[in-house]
Scaffold this motif. Structure first.
Motif, PDB file in Angstrom:
ATOM      1  N   SER A   1     -19.073   8.930   9.619  1.00  0.00           N
ATOM      2  CA  SER A   1     -20.117   7.902   9.492  1.00  0.00           C
ATOM      3  C   SER A   1     -20.305   7.481   8.036  1.00  0.00           C
ATOM      4  CB  SER A   1     -21.432   8.419  10.076  1.00  0.00           C
ATOM      5  OG  SER A   1     -21.297   8.709  11.444  1.00  0.00           O
TER       6      SER A   1
ATOM      7  N   LYS B   1     -17.607  -0.314   4.693  1.00  0.00           N
ATOM      8  CA  LYS B   1     -18.062  -1.119   5.827  1.00  0.00           C
ATOM      9  C   LYS B   1     -17.439  -2.511   5.831  1.00  0.00           C
ATOM     10  CE  LYS B   1     -22.320  -1.801   8.421  1.00  0.00           C
ATOM     11  NZ  LYS B   1     -23.785  -1.614   8.421  1.00  0.00           N
ATOM     12  N   ASP B   2     -17.119  -3.058   4.670  1.00  0.00           N
ATOM     13  CA  ASP B   2     -16.555  -4.405   4.614  1.00  0.00           C
ATOM     14  C   ASP B   2     -15.092  -4.448   5.016  1.00  0.00           C
ATOM     15  OD1 ASP B   2     -15.971  -2.876   2.415  1.00  0.00           O
ATOM     16  OD2 ASP B   2     -15.746  -4.601   1.067  1.00  0.00           O
TER      17      ASP B   2
ATOM     18  N   TYR C   1     -17.378   5.334   6.900  1.00  0.00           N
ATOM     19  CA  TYR C   1     -17.517   3.966   7.420  1.00  0.00           C
ATOM     20  C   TYR C   1     -18.580   3.194   6.652  1.00  0.00           C
ATOM     21  CZ  TYR C   1     -18.527   0.141  10.609  1.00  0.00           C
ATOM     22  OH  TYR C   1     -18.743  -1.108  11.146  1.00  0.00           O
ATOM     23  N   HIS C   2     -19.654   3.886   6.236  1.00  0.00           N
ATOM     24  CA  HIS C   2     -20.695   3.227   5.449  1.00  0.00           C
ATOM     25  C   HIS C   2     -20.165   2.817   4.071  1.00  0.00           C
ATOM     26  CE1 HIS C   2     -24.725   2.281   4.035  1.00  0.00           C
ATOM     27  NE2 HIS C   2     -24.478   3.017   2.947  1.00  0.00           N
TER      28      HIS C   2
ATOM     29  N   VAL D   1     -22.419  -3.157  -0.905  1.00  0.00           N
ATOM     30  CA  VAL D   1     -21.213  -3.389  -0.112  1.00  0.00           C
ATOM     31  C   VAL D   1     -20.391  -4.495  -0.751  1.00  0.00           C
ATOM     32  CG1 VAL D   1     -20.331  -4.072   2.154  1.00  0.00           C
ATOM     33  CG2 VAL D   1     -22.373  -2.644   1.985  1.00  0.00           C
TER      34      VAL D   1
ATOM     35  N   LYS E   1     -14.399   1.261  13.100  1.00  0.00           N
ATOM     36  CA  LYS E   1     -14.757   2.601  13.579  1.00  0.00           C
ATOM     37  C   LYS E   1     -14.824   2.598  15.105  1.00  0.00           C
ATOM     38  CE  LYS E   1     -18.181   6.287  12.883  1.00  0.00           C
ATOM     39  NZ  LYS E   1     -18.583   6.478  14.296  1.00  0.00           N
TER      40      LYS E   1
END
Length: 363
Positions: free
Chosen positions: A66, A73-74, A69-70, A159, A78
């Motif tokens: 998690s 994220k761009d 993925y954070h 991000v 997942k």
């Protein structure tokens, strides 16, 4: 040697083992262009990451996936479902990985699993032409998630920003496992490759420290820019997490033929400028090719614009008609089509206006 795969891959029905990929030929131009985008390129622009769960995972592995993925994220995809048929280091266990790589167009994957023999296990791998290129397996220890760190939220990385990646330790140069881990982590964390970068877009640093030939400490720090009295600002690091120890367990290098194909580079030859040469005295000299001018076909009349005469095809046609009329029947006036269509009274009136003595002589 692997070749760029043409066509579209489809997965076999549920309940059956995916043994092969069906190739479909594109029928439209849009589908053909999409396949060209997914084909291997000499210069890669950016790599997407695929995050997967194994048949069994622990709370630590779920939190690690998690957080990864954070952080990406761009440019990450997942999957939340568990995959029973994925075993990267076993024969035939990477077919589903290749299928998911082709489906999502991801060239890097992170696969998390947990077992009694290998607890809190992460497998990081890369693909070339949607085929497994290399693999490295690490165990996660001393994990600290993002929520466990307290800091000013203004320093939180945003991000889409570009990170620094710092490798500290002699093991990254001497140990073969850590050299391989360094290549994989660099592809995983650096994001899109750019030529120019603004300091305002640098707000985090990934620090990888080798403390033993098979153990690396990975942490993320926020970058704070302060005044230093010079053009270059003073930088301070604030740990924002996550933080973990990565212990190398297994790794698999690519074979020589696949590595040679994937590392192929384009010819960096500058474009040759035509009709341009360098002179020691005059510098850069160019040659301009001017086509032959057809001077005889152009007719000019005395209307001057600036320093040149303006050509007119219509004026030349009128002059030719005037010369032909003068030569007709001993310089007599040639009848026009309009005169032939006009009534006789109108012709007589025009003749009287033009030469009033002609009527008196006729009488």
């Amino acid at each position: 040697m692997l070749q760029p795969q043409k066509g579209r891959a489809t997965r076999e029905p549920e309940g059956s083992q995916p043994t092969s990929l069906q190739v479909r030929t594109p029928k439209t131009g849009k589908a053909r262009r999409e396949l060209e985008k997914r084909a291997p390129k000499i210069v890669e622009t950016g790599k997407k990451t695929l995050i997967l769960h194994g048949r069994k995972t622990s709370s630590v592995i779920n939190s690690v996936l998690s957080d990864l993925y954070h952080l990406k994220k761009d440019s990450a995809v997942k999957f939340s479902r568990r995959n029973e048929d994925i075993s990267p280091f076993e024969s035939g266990g990477d077919t589903s990985l290749e299928f998911f790589s082709h489906k999502t167009d991801c060239s890097i994957f992170v696969f998390g699993s947990h077992s009694k023999k290998r607890p809190d296990n992460l497998v990081i791998g890369r693909t070339y032409d949607h085929h497994i290129y290399d693999l490295i397996e690490v165990g996660v220890e001393n994990y600290k998630p993002l929520e466990s760190f307290t800091y000013d939220k203004k320093l939180a990385p945003r991000v889409g920003t570009k990170p620094f990646v710092c490798f500290i330790g002699e093991g990254f140069e001497s140990a073969g496992e850590l050299q391989h881990l360094k290549e994989v982590l660099l592809d995983l964390l650096r994001g899109e490759v750019v030529e120019k970068l603004n300091l305002a877009g640098l707000d985090r640093v990934y620090i990888c420290t080798a403390i033993s030939p098979k153990k690396v400490v990975l942490t993320q720090c926020a970058l704070r820019l302060k005044k230093s009295g010079t053009v270059v600002p003073r930088m301070e690091l604030v740990e924002v997490g996550p933080s973990m120890d990565l212990v190398v367990r297994r790794h698999r290098l690519p074979n020589e033929s696949l590595r040679k194909e994937a590392m192929r580079e384009g010819k960096n030859q500058p474009k040759k400028d035509k009709n341009i040469k360098q002179d020691l005295l005059r510098g850069k000299v160019g040659k301009i090719n001017i086509p032959d001018q057809k001077i005889g076909d152009t007719v000019y009349y005395h209307t001057k614009v600036g320093d040149t005469f303006v050509p007119s095809k219509t004026k030349g046609v009128k002059r030719e008609r005037r010369e032909a009329r003068m030569k007709h029947e001993g310089n007599e006036r040639a009848p026009k089509v309009q005169d032939m269509l006009e009534p006789k009274k109108t012709k007589k009136l025009k003749r009287e206006r033009r030469d009033p003595t002609a009527t008196e002589d006729a009488e």
